[in-house]
Design an enzyme around this catalytic site. Structure first.
Site, mmCIF file in Angstrom:
data_model
loop_
_atom_site.group_PDB
_atom_site.id
_atom_site.type_symbol
_atom_site.label_atom_id
_atom_site.label_comp_id
_atom_site.label_asym_id
_atom_site.label_seq_id
_atom_site.Cartn_x
_atom_site.Cartn_y
_atom_site.Cartn_z
ATOM 1 N N LYS A 119 -37.829 -135.689 -17.919
ATOM 2 C CA LYS A 119 -37.251 -135.863 -19.085
ATOM 3 C C LYS A 119 -35.925 -135.565 -19.500
ATOM 4 O O LYS A 119 -34.935 -136.134 -20.145
ATOM 5 C CB LYS A 119 -38.000 -134.827 -20.206
ATOM 6 C CG LYS A 119 -39.645 -135.046 -19.931
ATOM 7 C CD LYS A 119 -40.352 -134.042 -20.978
ATOM 8 C CE LYS A 119 -40.301 -132.552 -20.499
ATOM 9 N NZ LYS A 119 -40.952 -132.315 -19.086
ATOM 10 N N ARG B 107 -44.010 -129.065 -28.021
ATOM 11 C CA ARG B 107 -45.140 -128.971 -26.841
ATOM 12 C C ARG B 107 -46.455 -128.168 -27.179
ATOM 13 O O ARG B 107 -47.291 -128.102 -26.364
ATOM 14 C CB ARG B 107 -44.211 -127.969 -25.897
ATOM 15 C CG ARG B 107 -43.762 -128.457 -24.776
ATOM 16 C CD ARG B 107 -43.098 -127.225 -24.060
ATOM 17 N NE ARG B 107 -42.630 -127.325 -22.683
ATOM 18 C CZ ARG B 107 -41.429 -127.666 -22.265
ATOM 19 N NH1 ARG B 107 -40.365 -128.083 -23.018
ATOM 20 N NH2 ARG B 107 -41.210 -127.497 -21.068
ATOM 21 N N ARG C 151 -46.711 -123.555 -15.301
ATOM 22 C CA ARG C 151 -46.053 -124.442 -16.421
ATOM 23 C C ARG C 151 -47.087 -125.734 -16.462
ATOM 24 O O ARG C 151 -47.254 -126.212 -17.533
ATOM 25 C CB ARG C 151 -45.024 -124.783 -16.174
ATOM 26 C CG ARG C 151 -44.109 -123.554 -16.202
ATOM 27 C CD ARG C 151 -42.612 -123.493 -15.493
ATOM 28 N NE ARG C 151 -41.850 -124.668 -16.290
ATOM 29 C CZ ARG C 151 -40.801 -125.184 -15.853
ATOM 30 N NH1 ARG C 151 -40.134 -124.607 -14.444
ATOM 31 N NH2 ARG C 151 -39.962 -125.922 -16.372
ATOM 32 N N ARG D 38 -35.108 -128.692 -7.534
ATOM 33 C CA ARG D 38 -34.381 -128.871 -8.692
ATOM 34 C C ARG D 38 -33.298 -127.968 -8.476
ATOM 35 O O ARG D 38 -33.419 -126.634 -8.253
ATOM 36 C CB ARG D 38 -35.048 -128.767 -9.990
ATOM 37 C CG ARG D 38 -34.101 -128.804 -11.187
ATOM 38 C CD ARG D 38 -34.751 -129.154 -12.372
ATOM 39 N NE ARG D 38 -35.685 -128.335 -12.858
ATOM 40 C CZ ARG D 38 -36.507 -128.620 -14.058
ATOM 41 N NH1 ARG D 38 -36.566 -129.624 -14.639
ATOM 42 N NH2 ARG D 38 -37.458 -127.562 -14.356
ATOM 43 N N ARG E 179 -33.305 -122.414 -11.147
ATOM 44 C CA ARG E 179 -33.891 -121.798 -12.122
ATOM 45 C C ARG E 179 -34.982 -120.834 -11.737
ATOM 46 O O ARG E 179 -35.794 -121.144 -10.772
ATOM 47 C CB ARG E 179 -34.454 -122.632 -13.408
ATOM 48 C CG ARG E 179 -33.297 -123.544 -14.057
ATOM 49 C CD ARG E 179 -33.960 -124.399 -14.982
ATOM 50 N NE ARG E 179 -35.318 -124.322 -15.676
ATOM 51 C CZ ARG E 179 -35.961 -125.254 -16.315
ATOM 52 N NH1 ARG E 179 -35.172 -126.193 -16.615
ATOM 53 N NH2 ARG E 179 -37.018 -124.882 -16.852
HETATM 54 P P1 ADP Z 1 -37.823 -132.338 -16.644
HETATM 55 O O1 ADP Z 1 -36.646 -132.353 -17.710
HETATM 56 O O2 ADP Z 1 -39.052 -133.485 -17.402
HETATM 57 O O3 ADP Z 1 -38.338 -131.162 -16.555
HETATM 58 P P2 ADP Z 1 -35.806 -133.209 -14.847
HETATM 59 O O4 ADP Z 1 -35.172 -134.420 -15.605
HETATM 60 O O5 ADP Z 1 -35.332 -131.752 -14.809
HETATM 61 O O6 ADP Z 1 -37.671 -132.933 -15.311
HETATM 62 O O7 ADP Z 1 -36.401 -133.521 -13.217
HETATM 63 C C1 ADP Z 1 -36.886 -132.601 -12.318
HETATM 64 C C2 ADP Z 1 -36.389 -132.828 -11.129
HETATM 65 O O8 ADP Z 1 -36.602 -134.110 -10.295
HETATM 66 C C3 ADP Z 1 -34.899 -132.597 -10.951
HETATM 67 O O9 ADP Z 1 -34.406 -132.166 -9.825
HETATM 68 C C4 ADP Z 1 -34.470 -134.303 -10.684
HETATM 69 O O10 ADP Z 1 -33.348 -134.577 -10.214
HETATM 70 C C5 ADP Z 1 -35.664 -134.765 -10.160
HETATM 71 N N1 ADP Z 1 -35.955 -136.263 -10.485
HETATM 72 C C6 ADP Z 1 -35.928 -136.709 -11.845
HETATM 73 N N2 ADP Z 1 -36.467 -137.767 -12.006
HETATM 74 C C7 ADP Z 1 -36.766 -138.292 -10.684
HETATM 75 C C8 ADP Z 1 -37.302 -139.474 -10.188
HETATM 76 N N3 ADP Z 1 -37.523 -140.595 -10.922
HETATM 77 N N4 ADP Z 1 -37.433 -139.324 -8.915
HETATM 78 C C9 ADP Z 1 -37.123 -138.543 -8.049
HETATM 79 N N5 ADP Z 1 -36.693 -137.382 -8.566
HETATM 80 C C10 ADP Z 1 -36.449 -137.365 -9.870
HETATM 81 P P1 AMP Z 2 -37.739 -126.720 -20.072
HETATM 82 O O1 AMP Z 2 -36.246 -126.520 -19.774
HETATM 83 O O2 AMP Z 2 -38.115 -128.054 -20.909
HETATM 84 O O3 AMP Z 2 -38.322 -127.002 -18.773
HETATM 85 O O4 AMP Z 2 -38.341 -125.460 -20.563
HETATM 86 C C1 AMP Z 2 -38.166 -124.266 -19.925
HETATM 87 C C2 AMP Z 2 -39.039 -122.992 -20.745
HETATM 88 O O5 AMP Z 2 -38.653 -123.040 -22.211
HETATM 89 C C3 AMP Z 2 -40.635 -123.482 -21.024
HETATM 90 O O6 AMP Z 2 -41.547 -123.186 -19.623
HETATM 91 C C4 AMP Z 2 -41.037 -122.736 -22.334
HETATM 92 O O7 AMP Z 2 -41.128 -121.376 -21.702
HETATM 93 C C5 AMP Z 2 -39.796 -122.675 -22.953
HETATM 94 N N1 AMP Z 2 -39.945 -123.751 -23.993
HETATM 95 C C6 AMP Z 2 -38.941 -125.051 -24.008
HETATM 96 N N2 AMP Z 2 -39.541 -125.870 -24.947
HETATM 97 C C7 AMP Z 2 -40.447 -125.094 -25.533
HETATM 98 C C8 AMP Z 2 -41.286 -125.473 -26.708
HETATM 99 N N3 AMP Z 2 -40.962 -126.478 -27.489
HETATM 100 N N4 AMP Z 2 -42.109 -124.563 -27.079
HETATM 101 C C9 AMP Z 2 -42.476 -123.289 -26.605
HETATM 102 N N5 AMP Z 2 -41.712 -123.095 -25.355
HETATM 103 C C10 AMP Z 2 -40.483 -123.852 -24.993
#
Ligand code: ADP
Ligand code: AMP
Length: 223
Positions: free
Chosen positions: A20, A95, A178, A134, A167
């Site tokens: 995302k 969420r 999660r 990541r 992170r």
């Molecule tokens: P989200 O925001 O949904 O938690 P991220 O965009 O942070 O996910 O992506 C999670 C991890 O996967 C990051 O390390 C990113 O670089 C990697 N990633 C994202 N999209 C892809 C993909 N299509 N293929 C492989 N790795 C990906």
């Molecule tokens: P993310 O960066 O989207 O992976 O979110 C990291 C963490 O932030 C999540 O695991 C939750 O603890 C908190 N968080 C992010 N978005 C929300 C949401 N919409 N509602 C509740 N908690 C959230």
């Protein structure tokens, strides 16, 4: 990609690690539509040491969701700022169903609505691989992966030169929780947006560029 000439709201859904953040950052650059990421907003609050940031951290560290009232209040304030007047790409919000209801109410009061909710699916084992590899930059949260999307220097952000870190909530045990929380509390939103006629489901288990291409087609067909 051209921005529609009406306010446009996109919800990006999917398990943690679905891509995302990666995809919404690309779309933000291309479309000029503001990306609003609830997780980033909580992390920014934490860095600033606000009470909300400190409160959020205790939930984030356990891989649980921050309570709805706190989260909704934060997003409401963010969406009323001038840079969201054309709409927004919502990354990680809503969420829960109550968050989705609140969002509909707040947009509805302004005569606006969610135009499209995109659910990105990725198998659980791939999620684990993505999350544990990541890396994120300190300055702006630019996202990398040690194998799938590496920076030139493994410790430095290509874009702004800041330090890359892992992170706390990307450790394996927290990721498992999660994922559990996603299936229990967030996955029901897929049915919610389906019923509203705005859902598009897509396969996120493809290289970043291909997911981006598909998203571009989806957005163009809705805009
Ligand atoms: P989200 O925001 O949904 O938690 P991220 O965009 O942070 O996910 O992506 C999670 C991890 O996967 C990051 O390390 C990113 O670089 C990697 N990633 C994202 N999209 C892809 C993909 N299509 N293929 C492989 N790795 C990906
Ligand atoms: P993310 O960066 O989207 O992976 O979110 C990291 C963490 O932030 C999540 O695991 C939750 O603890 C908190 N968080 C992010 N978005 C929300 C949401 N919409 N509602 C509740 N908690 C959230």
């Amino acid at each position: 990609m051209a921005l529609p000439d009406r306010p446009f709201y996109v919800v990006l859904m999917g398990p943690p690690g679905a891509g995302k953040g990666t995809q919404s950052a690309i779309l933000e650059n291309e479309m000029g539509l503001k990306r609003v990421a609830s997780g980033d907003l909580f992390r920014e609050n934490l860095v600033k040491g606000t009470p909300m940031g400190v409160q959020a951290k205790s939930y984030m560290d356990r891989g649980e969701l921050v309570p709805d009232d706190v989260t909704v209040g934060m997003i409401r304030e963010r969406l009323t700022r001038s840079d969201c007047q054309k709409g927004a790409i919502l990354d990680g919000f809503p969420r829960t169903l109550p968050q989705a209801y609140s969002l509909d109410r707040m947009l509805g009061m302004a005569g606006r609505r969610i135009n499209i909710a995109i659910s990105i699916s990725v198998p659980d084992e791939v999620i684990m691989e993505r999350m544990t590899g990541r890396r994120v930059c300190r300055a702006y949260g630019h996202v990398y992966h040690v194998i799938f999307n590496p920076s030139k220097d493994p410790q430095i952000c290509d874009v702004d030169g800041s330090e890359l870190y892992q992170r706390d909530d990307d450790k394996e045990d927290t990721v498992r929780n999660r994922l559990y929380v996603y299936y229990k509390q967030t996955a029901p939103l897929i049915g919610y947006y389906f019923a509203k006629g705005v859902l598009v489901e897509m396969d996120g288990n493809q290289p970043i560029e291909e997911v981006h291409g598909l998203l571009g087609q989806i957005m163009a067909s809705q805009a």
